[in-house]
Design a protein around this motif. Structure first.
Motif, PDB file in Angstrom:
ATOM      1  N   GLU A 219      -8.902  -9.258  46.984  1.00 25.29           N
ATOM      2  CA  GLU A 219      -9.438 -10.031  45.859  1.00 25.29           C
ATOM      3  C   GLU A 219     -10.801  -9.518  45.377  1.00 25.29           C
ATOM      4  O   GLU A 219     -11.285  -9.921  44.324  1.00 25.29           O
TER       5      GLU A 219
ATOM      6  N   ALA B 104     -12.173  -4.953  41.575  1.00 24.44           N
ATOM      7  CA  ALA B 104     -12.672  -5.233  40.227  1.00 24.44           C
ATOM      8  C   ALA B 104     -13.589  -4.099  39.791  1.00 24.44           C
ATOM      9  O   ALA B 104     -13.941  -3.231  40.593  1.00 24.44           O
TER      10      ALA B 104
ATOM     11  N   SER C  77     -17.604 -16.936  47.022  1.00 21.67           N
ATOM     12  CA  SER C  77     -16.520 -16.049  47.459  1.00 21.67           C
ATOM     13  C   SER C  77     -17.017 -14.833  48.244  1.00 21.67           C
ATOM     14  O   SER C  77     -16.227 -14.184  48.933  1.00 21.67           O
TER      15      SER C  77
ATOM     16  N   GLY D 134      -8.406  -8.995  32.095  1.00 21.79           N
ATOM     17  CA  GLY D 134      -7.815 -10.274  31.746  1.00 21.79           C
ATOM     18  C   GLY D 134      -8.552 -11.476  32.302  1.00 21.79           C
ATOM     19  O   GLY D 134      -8.148 -12.621  32.067  1.00 21.79           O
ATOM     20  N   LYS D 135      -9.622 -11.224  33.062  1.00 23.58           N
ATOM     21  CA  LYS D 135     -10.393 -12.319  33.637  1.00 23.58           C
ATOM     22  C   LYS D 135     -11.831 -12.285  33.117  1.00 23.58           C
ATOM     23  O   LYS D 135     -12.293 -11.272  32.613  1.00 23.58           O
ATOM     24  N   GLU D 136     -12.513 -13.415  33.275  1.00 23.90           N
ATOM     25  CA  GLU D 136     -13.915 -13.473  32.868  1.00 23.90           C
ATOM     26  C   GLU D 136     -14.797 -12.720  33.864  1.00 23.90           C
ATOM     27  O   GLU D 136     -14.477 -12.623  35.048  1.00 23.90           O
ATOM     28  N   ARG D 137     -15.910 -12.204  33.353  1.00 20.89           N
ATOM     29  CA  ARG D 137     -16.864 -11.548  34.230  1.00 20.89           C
ATOM     30  C   ARG D 137     -17.552 -12.612  35.082  1.00 20.89           C
ATOM     31  O   ARG D 137     -18.004 -13.635  34.560  1.00 20.89           O
ATOM     32  N   GLU D 138     -17.641 -12.388  36.384  1.00 22.96           N
ATOM     33  CA  GLU D 138     -18.227 -13.374  37.282  1.00 22.96           C
ATOM     34  C   GLU D 138     -19.425 -12.791  38.034  1.00 22.96           C
ATOM     35  O   GLU D 138     -19.421 -11.620  38.417  1.00 22.96           O
TER      36      GLU D 138
ATOM     37  N   ARG E  16     -18.766  -8.772  38.497  1.00 22.09           N
ATOM     38  CA  ARG E  16     -17.503  -8.045  38.582  1.00 22.09           C
ATOM     39  C   ARG E  16     -16.517  -8.642  37.608  1.00 22.09           C
ATOM     40  O   ARG E  16     -16.621  -9.810  37.218  1.00 22.09           O
ATOM     41  N   GLN E  17     -15.555  -7.814  37.225  1.00 21.25           N
ATOM     42  CA  GLN E  17     -14.562  -8.266  36.259  1.00 21.25           C
ATOM     43  C   GLN E  17     -13.250  -7.545  36.487  1.00 21.25           C
ATOM     44  O   GLN E  17     -13.205  -6.319  36.595  1.00 21.25           O
ATOM     45  N   ASP E  18     -12.193  -8.337  36.545  1.00 24.74           N
ATOM     46  CA  ASP E  18     -10.833  -7.837  36.593  1.00 24.74           C
ATOM     47  C   ASP E  18     -10.275  -7.891  35.175  1.00 24.74           C
ATOM     48  O   ASP E  18     -10.632  -8.788  34.407  1.00 24.74           O
TER      49      ASP E  18
END
Length: 126
Positions: A89, A92, A63, A42-46, A38-40
């Motif tokens: 949270e 994403a 998480s 501005g954030k890295e893909r996790e 998943r990715q938001d």
């Protein structure tokens, strides 16, 4: 190459559930692992959850452990992500991916994956 097509995203309230699906097609011997990322913006893909299709061995991000479940169809052509007890949270874009994973830990590493779906949006809000 492997083709991946996600579906099932949408909106849910906190505490709710969603189930994502990923249709897998193409050259099956080219990969030994599948995963959800998943990715938001501005954030890295996790990495969220990964699986070795041949053995069913899975790995989850801390998480989501205990809330999300990764699974596959009997013919291994569908990958699923059951998401329960959703929290904001979890919002994403969620991606399905196929690759070659050298170890269980690598199931959640973007470096292990070469083929990606287009993504499906999940939004959790009251």
């Amino acid at each position: 190459r492997v083709q991946l097509l996600e579906s099932g995203g949408g909106s849910a309230q906190p505490g709710g559930s969603l189930r994502l699906s990923c249709a897998v097609s193409g050259y099956v011997p080219s990969y030994n692992c599948l995963a959800w990322f998943r990715q938001d913006p501005g954030k890295e893909r996790e990495g969220v959850a990964g699986i070795y299709p041949s053995s069913g061995l899975t790995q989850y991000a801390d998480s989501v452990d205990g809330r999300f479940t990764i699974s596959q169809s009997d013919n291994q052509l569908k990958l699923y992500l059951q998401m329960n007890s959703l929290v904001p949270e979890d919002t994403a874009m969620y991606y399905c991916a196929a690759g070659v994973c050298a170890s269980r830990r690598r199931l959640l590493s973007t470096d292990s994956f070469t083929d990606w779906g287009q993504g499906t949006q999940v939004t959790v809000a009251a």
